[in-house]
Design a protein around this motif. Sequence first.
Motif, PDB file in Angstrom:
ATOM      1  N   ASP A   1       0.808  -1.114  -0.028  1.00  0.00           N
ATOM      2  CA  ASP A   1      -0.001   0.118  -0.069  1.00  0.00           C
ATOM      3  C   ASP A   1       0.707   1.414  -0.092  1.00  0.00           C
ATOM      4  OD1 ASP A   1      -2.421  -1.287   0.110  1.00  0.00           O
ATOM      5  OD2 ASP A   1      -2.508  -1.683   2.302  1.00  0.00           O
ATOM      6  N   MET A   2       0.332   2.275  -0.596  1.00  0.00           N
ATOM      7  CA  MET A   2       0.919   3.487  -0.690  1.00  0.00           C
ATOM      8  C   MET A   2       0.219   4.316   0.518  1.00  0.00           C
ATOM      9  SD  MET A   2       3.137   4.350  -3.232  1.00  0.00           S
ATOM     10  CE  MET A   2       3.434   3.716  -4.506  1.00  0.00           C
ATOM     11  N   GLU A   3       1.149   5.011   1.278  1.00  0.00           N
ATOM     12  CA  GLU A   3       0.720   5.775   2.685  1.00  0.00           C
ATOM     13  C   GLU A   3       0.617   7.297   1.888  1.00  0.00           C
ATOM     14  OE1 GLU A   3       3.082   3.446   3.134  1.00  0.00           O
ATOM     15  OE2 GLU A   3       1.739   2.094   3.712  1.00  0.00           O
ATOM     16  N   PHE A   4      -0.313   8.026   2.474  1.00  0.00           N
ATOM     17  CA  PHE A   4      -0.551   9.382   2.353  1.00  0.00           C
ATOM     18  C   PHE A   4       0.581  10.259   3.088  1.00  0.00           C
ATOM     19  CE2 PHE A   4      -2.507  13.435   3.835  1.00  0.00           C
ATOM     20  CZ  PHE A   4      -2.868  14.172   2.673  1.00  0.00           C
ATOM     21  N   GLU A   5       1.240  11.032   2.122  1.00  0.00           N
ATOM     22  CA  GLU A   5       2.223  11.791   2.595  1.00  0.00           C
ATOM     23  C   GLU A   5       1.820  13.269   2.985  1.00  0.00           C
ATOM     24  OE1 GLU A   5       6.368  13.569   0.575  1.00  0.00           O
ATOM     25  OE2 GLU A   5       6.367  11.373   1.336  1.00  0.00           O
ATOM     26  N   GLY A   6       1.053  13.963   1.797  1.00  0.00           N
ATOM     27  CA  GLY A   6       0.474  15.133   2.275  1.00  0.00           C
ATOM     28  C   GLY A   6       0.308  15.868   0.706  1.00  0.00           C
ATOM     29  N   ARG A   7      -0.353  17.073   1.149  1.00  0.00           N
ATOM     30  CA  ARG A   7      -0.814  17.806  -0.155  1.00  0.00           C
ATOM     31  C   ARG A   7       0.236  18.627  -0.847  1.00  0.00           C
ATOM     32  NH1 ARG A   7      -4.358  22.749   0.439  1.00  0.00           N
ATOM     33  NH2 ARG A   7      -4.874  21.624   2.487  1.00  0.00           N
ATOM     34  N   LEU A   8       0.301  18.764  -2.027  1.00  0.00           N
ATOM     35  CA  LEU A   8       1.287  19.493  -2.862  1.00  0.00           C
ATOM     36  C   LEU A   8       0.912  20.707  -3.094  1.00  0.00           C
ATOM     37  CD1 LEU A   8       2.812  16.845  -5.182  1.00  0.00           C
ATOM     38  CD2 LEU A   8       3.643  17.564  -2.732  1.00  0.00           C
ATOM     39  N   ASN A   9       1.379  21.734  -2.684  1.00  0.00           N
ATOM     40  CA  ASN A   9       1.094  23.162  -3.100  1.00  0.00           C
ATOM     41  C   ASN A   9       1.103  23.367  -4.690  1.00  0.00           C
ATOM     42  OD1 ASN A   9       0.545  24.194  -0.464  1.00  0.00           O
ATOM     43  ND2 ASN A   9       2.693  24.795  -0.393  1.00  0.00           N
ATOM     44  N   SER A  10       0.157  23.798  -5.171  1.00  0.00           N
ATOM     45  CA  SER A  10      -0.024  23.761  -6.807  1.00  0.00           C
ATOM     46  C   SER A  10      -0.785  25.085  -7.402  1.00  0.00           C
ATOM     47  CB  SER A  10      -0.699  22.533  -7.306  1.00  0.00           C
ATOM     48  OG  SER A  10      -1.960  22.536  -7.095  1.00  0.00           O
ATOM     49  N   SER A  11      -0.185  25.536  -8.651  1.00  0.00           N
ATOM     50  CA  SER A  11      -1.124  26.441  -9.295  1.00  0.00           C
ATOM     51  C   SER A  11      -1.662  25.973 -10.816  1.00  0.00           C
ATOM     52  CB  SER A  11      -0.177  27.677  -9.662  1.00  0.00           C
ATOM     53  OG  SER A  11       0.577  28.104  -8.165  1.00  0.00           O
ATOM     54  N   ILE A  12      -2.470  26.677 -11.188  1.00  0.00           N
ATOM     55  CA  ILE A  12      -3.159  26.040 -12.508  1.00  0.00           C
ATOM     56  C   ILE A  12      -2.736  26.982 -13.526  1.00  0.00           C
ATOM     57  CG2 ILE A  12      -5.241  25.906 -13.598  1.00  0.00           C
ATOM     58  CD1 ILE A  12      -6.806  25.298 -10.860  1.00  0.00           C
ATOM     59  N   MET A  13      -2.283  26.344 -14.503  1.00  0.00           N
ATOM     60  CA  MET A  13      -1.769  27.226 -15.540  1.00  0.00           C
ATOM     61  C   MET A  13      -2.641  26.905 -17.080  1.00  0.00           C
ATOM     62  SD  MET A  13       1.991  28.157 -17.473  1.00  0.00           S
ATOM     63  CE  MET A  13       2.291  29.163 -16.039  1.00  0.00           C
ATOM     64  N   ILE A  14      -3.369  27.818 -17.486  1.00  0.00           N
ATOM     65  CA  ILE A  14      -4.142  27.614 -18.729  1.00  0.00           C
ATOM     66  C   ILE A  14      -3.552  28.808 -19.836  1.00  0.00           C
ATOM     67  CG2 ILE A  14      -6.474  27.378 -19.608  1.00  0.00           C
ATOM     68  CD1 ILE A  14      -7.408  26.472 -16.893  1.00  0.00           C
ATOM     69  N   ASN A  15      -3.445  27.974 -20.999  1.00  0.00           N
ATOM     70  CA  ASN A  15      -2.848  29.165 -21.992  1.00  0.00           C
ATOM     71  C   ASN A  15      -2.120  30.175 -21.608  1.00  0.00           C
ATOM     72  OD1 ASN A  15      -4.312  27.724 -23.873  1.00  0.00           O
ATOM     73  ND2 ASN A  15      -6.016  28.931 -23.212  1.00  0.00           N
ATOM     74  N   GLY A  16      -1.009  29.732 -20.692  1.00  0.00           N
ATOM     75  CA  GLY A  16       0.148  30.547 -20.153  1.00  0.00           C
ATOM     76  C   GLY A  16      -0.134  31.737 -19.022  1.00  0.00           C
ATOM     77  N   SER A  17      -1.355  31.309 -18.491  1.00  0.00           N
ATOM     78  CA  SER A  17      -1.933  32.418 -17.418  1.00  0.00           C
ATOM     79  C   SER A  17      -2.210  31.291 -16.285  1.00  0.00           C
ATOM     80  CB  SER A  17      -3.138  33.210 -17.723  1.00  0.00           C
ATOM     81  OG  SER A  17      -2.893  33.988 -18.861  1.00  0.00           O
ATOM     82  N   LEU A  18      -2.115  32.194 -15.036  1.00  0.00           N
ATOM     83  CA  LEU A  18      -2.353  31.502 -13.693  1.00  0.00           C
ATOM     84  C   LEU A  18      -3.872  31.478 -13.490  1.00  0.00           C
ATOM     85  CD1 LEU A  18       0.786  31.859 -11.787  1.00  0.00           C
ATOM     86  CD2 LEU A  18       0.226  29.773 -12.974  1.00  0.00           C
ATOM     87  N   PHE A  19      -4.480  30.510 -12.877  1.00  0.00           N
ATOM     88  CA  PHE A  19      -6.039  30.457 -12.442  1.00  0.00           C
ATOM     89  C   PHE A  19      -6.141  29.834 -11.100  1.00  0.00           C
ATOM     90  CE2 PHE A  19      -5.938  31.091 -17.134  1.00  0.00           C
ATOM     91  CZ  PHE A  19      -7.120  31.982 -17.133  1.00  0.00           C
ATOM     92  N   ASN A  20      -7.263  30.160 -10.581  1.00  0.00           N
ATOM     93  CA  ASN A  20      -7.332  29.491  -9.317  1.00  0.00           C
ATOM     94  C   ASN A  20      -8.533  28.317  -9.533  1.00  0.00           C
ATOM     95  OD1 ASN A  20      -9.548  31.118  -9.326  1.00  0.00           O
ATOM     96  ND2 ASN A  20      -8.947  32.431  -7.527  1.00  0.00           N
TER      97      ASN A  20
END
Length: 302
Positions: A266-285
């Motif tokens: 089994d894989m154990e949960f390590e944690g959430r990774l901070n991430s950003s969304i990039m669409i067509n070169g721009s950042l979105f939430n």
Amino acid sequence: MKNLKLSIKILGVVLMAGLFACNDGDDPSFKGRANVKATDAAVDAENVNAVYLSVSEIHATANGQTKTVVSFNTPKKFNIMAYQNGATYLMGDGELDAGSYSDLRFITSGESDSYIELDDGSTKELVIENGTTTGYRIQGAFEIATNTTTDLVADIDLRKALVATADGSFKLRSTARVVAEDKTGKIEGTVSQSADASERIVVYAYESGTFSASEENAPADGNTRYEGSINSAIVTANGSYTLAFMEEGDYEVVVAKYTNQDDDEDMEFEGRLNSSIMINGSLFNKISVSSNTTISANLLIN
């Protein structure tokens, strides 16, 4: 007298309209067709090789009443794990009264006909409560239009639906959803951080504003982490992911990392990774999905 005759005529028209409304279920001109497919997201259990479902009938519910979509002379038996990342298993189609429906039901063919196959070739019982009677419930509202075929996709998402029980068997929870395929879109892209053989990165999609960090706590028995997610996808070795059959709307994504910390199955949960969304070169939430469109959203790990 003229007013009386007019009133009688109006009453007659109303009664006739009511009569047709009551009888439209028997009139072919008030019917449509439902074409049912099945799909899956990935399962959490590392040692599960296949999840076989054996379905003898498909039902649909309208206003609390059960309608039969299709009955199979030979049950449809398939490995739902083989249909991920937008792939589907075509189950069958049938005629339904036009109107609004609240769910699908898979009537299973027998308590031992659906089962789990493990990596070592052994099998385990798959418990589906009421599977052979009222059926495995797949929730979601959909419409059947007159003289039209509606493609319905039953998304089982074994990550949430499949849970191990204390006696060593597995249970299939009623967490699945059904969507009309032509009212969905797809999100796909890459994640900037890759995982090695001892790691797993998973992308979870939530309706915008619904994610709570409390979902990352150790889940109660019978539940899973990220219980409120709509869909999920394991990031592949080349960093790509696919969230298929997403209904129209705005979504936020959560990226989590799992590691094999004790060298078991089994894989154990390590944690959430901070991430950003990039669409067509721009950042979105958030990611906005429209019907019949594919959104390319790359996830940047900060």
